[in-house]
Design a protein around this motif. Structure first.
Motif, PDB file in Angstrom:
ATOM      1  N   SER A  38      34.890  46.991  44.176  1.00  0.00           N
ATOM      2  CA  SER A  38      35.359  45.869  44.986  1.00  0.00           C
ATOM      3  C   SER A  38      36.453  45.126  44.226  1.00  0.00           C
ATOM      4  O   SER A  38      36.584  45.252  43.004  1.00  0.00           O
ATOM      5  CB  SER A  38      34.197  44.921  45.278  1.00  0.00           C
ATOM      6  N   PRO A  39      37.248  44.309  44.935  1.00  0.00           N
ATOM      7  CA  PRO A  39      38.261  43.505  44.244  1.00  0.00           C
ATOM      8  C   PRO A  39      37.650  42.607  43.162  1.00  0.00           C
ATOM      9  O   PRO A  39      38.242  42.417  42.105  1.00  0.00           O
ATOM     10  CB  PRO A  39      38.890  42.682  45.367  1.00  0.00           C
ATOM     11  N   ALA A  40      36.462  42.069  43.427  1.00  0.00           N
ATOM     12  CA  ALA A  40      35.806  41.215  42.429  1.00  0.00           C
ATOM     13  C   ALA A  40      35.454  42.008  41.178  1.00  0.00           C
ATOM     14  O   ALA A  40      35.638  41.534  40.055  1.00  0.00           O
ATOM     15  CB  ALA A  40      34.551  40.578  43.022  1.00  0.00           C
ATOM     16  N   ALA A  41      34.977  43.225  41.350  1.00  0.00           N
ATOM     17  CA  ALA A  41      34.638  44.071  40.202  1.00  0.00           C
ATOM     18  C   ALA A  41      35.890  44.436  39.417  1.00  0.00           C
ATOM     19  O   ALA A  41      35.869  44.475  38.185  1.00  0.00           O
ATOM     20  CB  ALA A  41      33.922  45.328  40.666  1.00  0.00           C
ATOM     21  N   ARG A  42      36.983  44.703  40.112  1.00  0.00           N
ATOM     22  CA  ARG A  42      38.243  45.009  39.409  1.00  0.00           C
ATOM     23  C   ARG A  42      38.722  43.797  38.626  1.00  0.00           C
ATOM     24  O   ARG A  42      39.205  43.917  37.503  1.00  0.00           O
ATOM     25  CB  ARG A  42      39.303  45.476  40.405  1.00  0.00           C
ATOM     26  N   GLN A  43      38.569  42.581  39.204  1.00  0.00           N
ATOM     27  CA  GLN A  43      38.964  41.355  38.511  1.00  0.00           C
ATOM     28  C   GLN A  43      38.122  41.151  37.256  1.00  0.00           C
ATOM     29  O   GLN A  43      38.645  40.802  36.199  1.00  0.00           O
ATOM     30  CB  GLN A  43      38.821  40.148  39.446  1.00  0.00           C
ATOM     31  N   LEU A  44      36.813  41.391  37.352  1.00  0.00           N
ATOM     32  CA  LEU A  44      35.946  41.263  36.179  1.00  0.00           C
ATOM     33  C   LEU A  44      36.323  42.260  35.094  1.00  0.00           C
ATOM     34  O   LEU A  44      36.311  41.937  33.911  1.00  0.00           O
ATOM     35  CB  LEU A  44      34.485  41.453  36.581  1.00  0.00           C
ATOM     36  N   ALA A  45      36.675  43.481  35.489  1.00  0.00           N
ATOM     37  CA  ALA A  45      37.092  44.486  34.512  1.00  0.00           C
ATOM     38  C   ALA A  45      38.380  44.059  33.829  1.00  0.00           C
ATOM     39  O   ALA A  45      38.564  44.277  32.631  1.00  0.00           O
ATOM     40  CB  ALA A  45      37.257  45.844  35.187  1.00  0.00           C
ATOM     41  N   THR A  46      39.282  43.433  34.579  1.00  0.00           N
ATOM     42  CA  THR A  46      40.532  42.942  34.000  1.00  0.00           C
ATOM     43  C   THR A  46      40.247  41.851  32.974  1.00  0.00           C
ATOM     44  O   THR A  46      40.836  41.832  31.899  1.00  0.00           O
ATOM     45  CB  THR A  46      41.458  42.392  35.104  1.00  0.00           C
ATOM     46  N   LEU A  47      39.333  40.943  33.302  1.00  0.00           N
ATOM     47  CA  LEU A  47      38.980  39.874  32.369  1.00  0.00           C
ATOM     48  C   LEU A  47      38.329  40.428  31.114  1.00  0.00           C
ATOM     49  O   LEU A  47      38.557  39.931  30.017  1.00  0.00           O
ATOM     50  CB  LEU A  47      38.039  38.875  33.043  1.00  0.00           C
ATOM     51  N   LYS A  48      37.515  41.461  31.280  1.00  0.00           N
ATOM     52  CA  LYS A  48      36.841  42.084  30.140  1.00  0.00           C
ATOM     53  C   LYS A  48      37.851  42.670  29.159  1.00  0.00           C
ATOM     54  O   LYS A  48      37.665  42.611  27.956  1.00  0.00           O
ATOM     55  CB  LYS A  48      35.894  43.173  30.632  1.00  0.00           C
ATOM     56  N   ASN A  49      38.933  43.228  29.673  1.00  0.00           N
ATOM     57  CA  ASN A  49      39.927  43.894  28.838  1.00  0.00           C
ATOM     58  C   ASN A  49      41.031  42.960  28.361  1.00  0.00           C
ATOM     59  O   ASN A  49      41.978  43.408  27.748  1.00  0.00           O
ATOM     60  CB  ASN A  49      40.539  45.066  29.606  1.00  0.00           C
ATOM     61  N   SER A  50      40.904  41.684  28.630  1.00  0.00           N
ATOM     62  CA  SER A  50      41.949  40.731  28.291  1.00  0.00           C
ATOM     63  C   SER A  50      42.071  40.557  26.775  1.00  0.00           C
ATOM     64  O   SER A  50      41.097  40.422  26.057  1.00  0.00           O
ATOM     65  CB  SER A  50      41.662  39.378  28.932  1.00  0.00           C
ATOM     66  N   ASP A  51      43.309  40.556  26.303  1.00  0.00           N
ATOM     67  CA  ASP A  51      43.575  40.329  24.882  1.00  0.00           C
ATOM     68  C   ASP A  51      43.807  38.849  24.593  1.00  0.00           C
ATOM     69  O   ASP A  51      43.958  38.457  23.448  1.00  0.00           O
ATOM     70  CB  ASP A  51      44.794  41.128  24.439  1.00  0.00           C
ATOM     71  N   ASN A  52      43.864  38.015  25.634  1.00  0.00           N
ATOM     72  CA  ASN A  52      44.157  36.597  25.477  1.00  0.00           C
ATOM     73  C   ASN A  52      42.903  35.745  25.600  1.00  0.00           C
ATOM     74  O   ASN A  52      42.943  34.653  26.137  1.00  0.00           O
ATOM     75  CB  ASN A  52      45.192  36.173  26.521  1.00  0.00           C
ATOM     76  N   ASP A  53      41.794  36.221  25.091  1.00  0.00           N
ATOM     77  CA  ASP A  53      40.540  35.494  25.197  1.00  0.00           C
ATOM     78  C   ASP A  53      40.491  34.282  24.274  1.00  0.00           C
ATOM     79  O   ASP A  53      39.778  33.338  24.550  1.00  0.00           O
ATOM     80  CB  ASP A  53      39.357  36.406  24.879  1.00  0.00           C
ATOM     81  N   VAL A  54      41.214  34.312  23.187  1.00  0.00           N
ATOM     82  CA  VAL A  54      41.145  33.246  22.192  1.00  0.00           C
ATOM     83  C   VAL A  54      42.526  32.636  22.015  1.00  0.00           C
ATOM     84  O   VAL A  54      43.518  33.338  21.819  1.00  0.00           O
ATOM     85  CB  VAL A  54      40.635  33.800  20.840  1.00  0.00           C
ATOM     86  N   ASP A  55      42.568  31.310  22.081  1.00  0.00           N
ATOM     87  CA  ASP A  55      43.816  30.580  21.823  1.00  0.00           C
ATOM     88  C   ASP A  55      43.919  30.391  20.307  1.00  0.00           C
ATOM     89  O   ASP A  55      43.337  29.463  19.738  1.00  0.00           O
ATOM     90  CB  ASP A  55      43.795  29.243  22.551  1.00  0.00           C
TER      91      ASP A  55
END
Length: 91
Positions: A38-55
Motif C-alpha cells: 500500500s502507499p502507507a507501507a511504501r512511505q514507511l519503507a522510505t522512512l526506514k531507509n532515510s539517511d536524515n534521521d539525525v540532525d
C-alpha cells in the motif's frame, strides 16, 4: 516462506514450500504470487531507509552546551510531559 523485494518497494514474489493436503512436496512446484504494498507501507519503507534521521548539527550544539555547562534542563517541563503521556495512555 521466502519473501524477496525489489528496489521499487513492492514484493515481487512469495515462494511457499507448503503443499496442499494429500500431495507430496517432490511432485509439486512451489506456489508463487505477487504482493503489492500500500502507499502507507511504501512511505514507511522510505522512512526506514532515510539517511536524515539525525540532525547532526543539533546534536553537536547540544554536546557543546553540555561540555560548556550552558545546557539548562527544565525538570518541571519534563515531569509535566511524562505525566501528560501517562494520562493519555490511560484513556
Amino acid at each position: 516462506m521466502k519473501i524477496t523485494s525489489s528496489s521499487s518497494l513492492s514484493i515481487n514474489s512469495v515462494t511457499s514450500s507448503r503443499t496442499p493436503a494429500g500431495t507430496r512436496a517432490g511432485k509439486n512446484a512451489p506456489e508463487r504470487s505477487t504482493v503489492e504494498l500500500s502507499p502507507a507501507a511504501r512511505q514507511l519503507a522510505t522512512l526506514k531507509n532515510s539517511d536524515n534521521d539525525v540532525d547532526v548539527a543539533r546534536v553537536q550544539a547540544i554536546r557543546d552546551a553540555i561540555a560548556s555547562g550552558q545546557l539548562k534542563i527544565d525538570t518541571g517541563r519534563i515531569a509535566d510531559s511524562l505525566l501528560a503521556s501517562a494520562r493519555e495512555l490511560l484513556k
